[in-house]
Enzyme design. Structure first.
Site, PDB file in Angstrom:
ATOM      1  N   ASP A  30      91.518  18.414  36.594  1.00 62.07           N
ATOM      2  CA  ASP A  30      91.534  18.450  37.894  1.00 62.07           C
ATOM      3  C   ASP A  30      92.747  18.451  38.607  1.00 62.07           C
ATOM      4  O   ASP A  30      93.597  17.728  37.811  1.00 62.07           O
ATOM      5  CB  ASP A  30      90.941  16.979  38.042  1.00 62.07           C
ATOM      6  CG  ASP A  30      90.245  16.763  39.542  1.00 62.07           C
ATOM      7  OD1 ASP A  30      88.812  16.794  39.713  1.00 62.07           O
ATOM      8  OD2 ASP A  30      91.170  16.825  40.357  1.00 62.07           O
ATOM      9  N   ILE A  31      92.970  18.849  39.604  1.00 65.19           N
ATOM     10  CA  ILE A  31      94.262  19.293  40.346  1.00 65.19           C
ATOM     11  C   ILE A  31      94.803  17.583  40.827  1.00 65.19           C
ATOM     12  O   ILE A  31      95.951  17.769  41.190  1.00 65.19           O
ATOM     13  CB  ILE A  31      94.261  20.254  41.504  1.00 65.19           C
ATOM     14  CG1 ILE A  31      95.230  20.863  41.937  1.00 65.19           C
ATOM     15  CG2 ILE A  31      93.362  19.482  42.890  1.00 65.19           C
ATOM     16  CD1 ILE A  31      95.166  22.176  42.889  1.00 65.19           C
ATOM     17  N   ASN A  87      78.892  14.065  41.120  1.00 65.92           N
ATOM     18  CA  ASN A  87      78.752  13.694  42.206  1.00 65.92           C
ATOM     19  C   ASN A  87      77.593  14.624  43.020  1.00 65.92           C
ATOM     20  O   ASN A  87      77.668  15.819  42.709  1.00 65.92           O
ATOM     21  CB  ASN A  87      79.931  13.486  43.258  1.00 65.92           C
ATOM     22  CG  ASN A  87      80.928  12.461  42.733  1.00 65.92           C
ATOM     23  OD1 ASN A  87      80.266  11.454  42.118  1.00 65.92           O
ATOM     24  ND2 ASN A  87      82.263  12.978  42.731  1.00 65.92           N
ATOM     25  N   VAL A  96      83.207  19.671  46.381  1.00 66.62           N
ATOM     26  CA  VAL A  96      83.020  21.158  45.861  1.00 66.62           C
ATOM     27  C   VAL A  96      81.709  21.313  45.640  1.00 66.62           C
ATOM     28  O   VAL A  96      81.160  20.761  44.626  1.00 66.62           O
ATOM     29  CB  VAL A  96      84.228  21.128  44.913  1.00 66.62           C
ATOM     30  CG1 VAL A  96      84.003  22.885  44.276  1.00 66.62           C
ATOM     31  CG2 VAL A  96      85.713  21.041  45.424  1.00 66.62           C
ATOM     32  N   HIS A 100      79.717  20.233  38.874  1.00 64.93           N
ATOM     33  CA  HIS A 100      80.578  19.959  38.018  1.00 64.93           C
ATOM     34  C   HIS A 100      80.426  18.702  37.660  1.00 64.93           C
ATOM     35  O   HIS A 100      79.944  17.661  38.071  1.00 64.93           O
ATOM     36  CB  HIS A 100      82.091  20.143  38.516  1.00 64.93           C
ATOM     37  CG  HIS A 100      82.238  19.604  39.766  1.00 64.93           C
ATOM     38  ND1 HIS A 100      81.674  20.013  40.949  1.00 64.93           N
ATOM     39  CD2 HIS A 100      83.014  18.449  39.992  1.00 64.93           C
ATOM     40  CE1 HIS A 100      82.205  19.305  41.928  1.00 64.93           C
ATOM     41  NE2 HIS A 100      82.747  18.068  41.495  1.00 64.93           N
ATOM     42  N   HIS A 102      82.689  15.580  35.771  1.00 65.60           N
ATOM     43  CA  HIS A 102      84.164  14.882  35.593  1.00 65.60           C
ATOM     44  C   HIS A 102      84.063  13.999  34.302  1.00 65.60           C
ATOM     45  O   HIS A 102      83.020  13.174  34.116  1.00 65.60           O
ATOM     46  CB  HIS A 102      84.279  13.909  36.803  1.00 65.60           C
ATOM     47  CG  HIS A 102      84.211  14.341  38.221  1.00 65.60           C
ATOM     48  ND1 HIS A 102      85.717  14.570  38.691  1.00 65.60           N
ATOM     49  CD2 HIS A 102      83.277  14.679  38.843  1.00 65.60           C
ATOM     50  CE1 HIS A 102      85.193  14.951  40.018  1.00 65.60           C
ATOM     51  NE2 HIS A 102      83.928  14.911  40.159  1.00 65.60           N
TER      52      HIS A 102
END
Ligand code: 5GP
Length: 114
Positions: A30-31, A87, A96, A100, A102
């Site tokens: 993750d950025i 989420n 986003v 995905h 996490h």
């Protein structure tokens, strides 16, 4: 073709620190990490939210979880523990719109959910 930021990472149009890839999934750091380990497990097939995933893709969702668990094992923190989060939509905290999972680890997670 999807234009989500994650689709662009999958197509190598923008860089990411990729830690795992197979024919159906990619995983990258993750950025904006929320824990010492924060990796996103992302299907190559674009689905905007979990609500859009058909029952026929149950195996894909299982793969995402198992890939995260395998990563935890190979990185050596599986026994200490980790958290998996997906989420969904605005009130779920999704920003986003390409599903995905996490993977968060490396610190003690609190017991709450937000
Ligand atoms: P969400 O809020 O949708 O559940 O999670 C989206 C996650 O994607 C956030 O944790 C955010 O930091 C991460 N993210 C957003 N844009 C990028 C990007 O361009 N590269 C990477 N590696 N992560 C991103």
């Amino acid at each position: 073709m999807s234009d989500s930021i994650f689709s662009r990472i999958i197509r190598r149009e923008i860089p990411a620190d990729i830690v795992y890839e197979d024919e159906r999934l990619i995983a990258f750091k993750d950025i904006s990490p929320q824990a010492p380990v924060h990796v996103l497990f992302v299907p190559k097939q674009h689905y905007s939210t979990l609500n859009d995933v058909p029952a026929s893709e149950a195996e894909l969702l299982g793969r995402m979880m198992l890939a995260a668990a395998d990563y935890a094992k190979t990185q050596g923190f599986a026994d200490r523990g980790y958290r998996l989060v997906m989420n969904c939509n605005r009130e779920g905290g999704q920003t986003v719109f390409h599903i995905h999972l996490h993977l968060l680890a490396g610190r003690t997670m609190d017991g709450g959910f937000g």
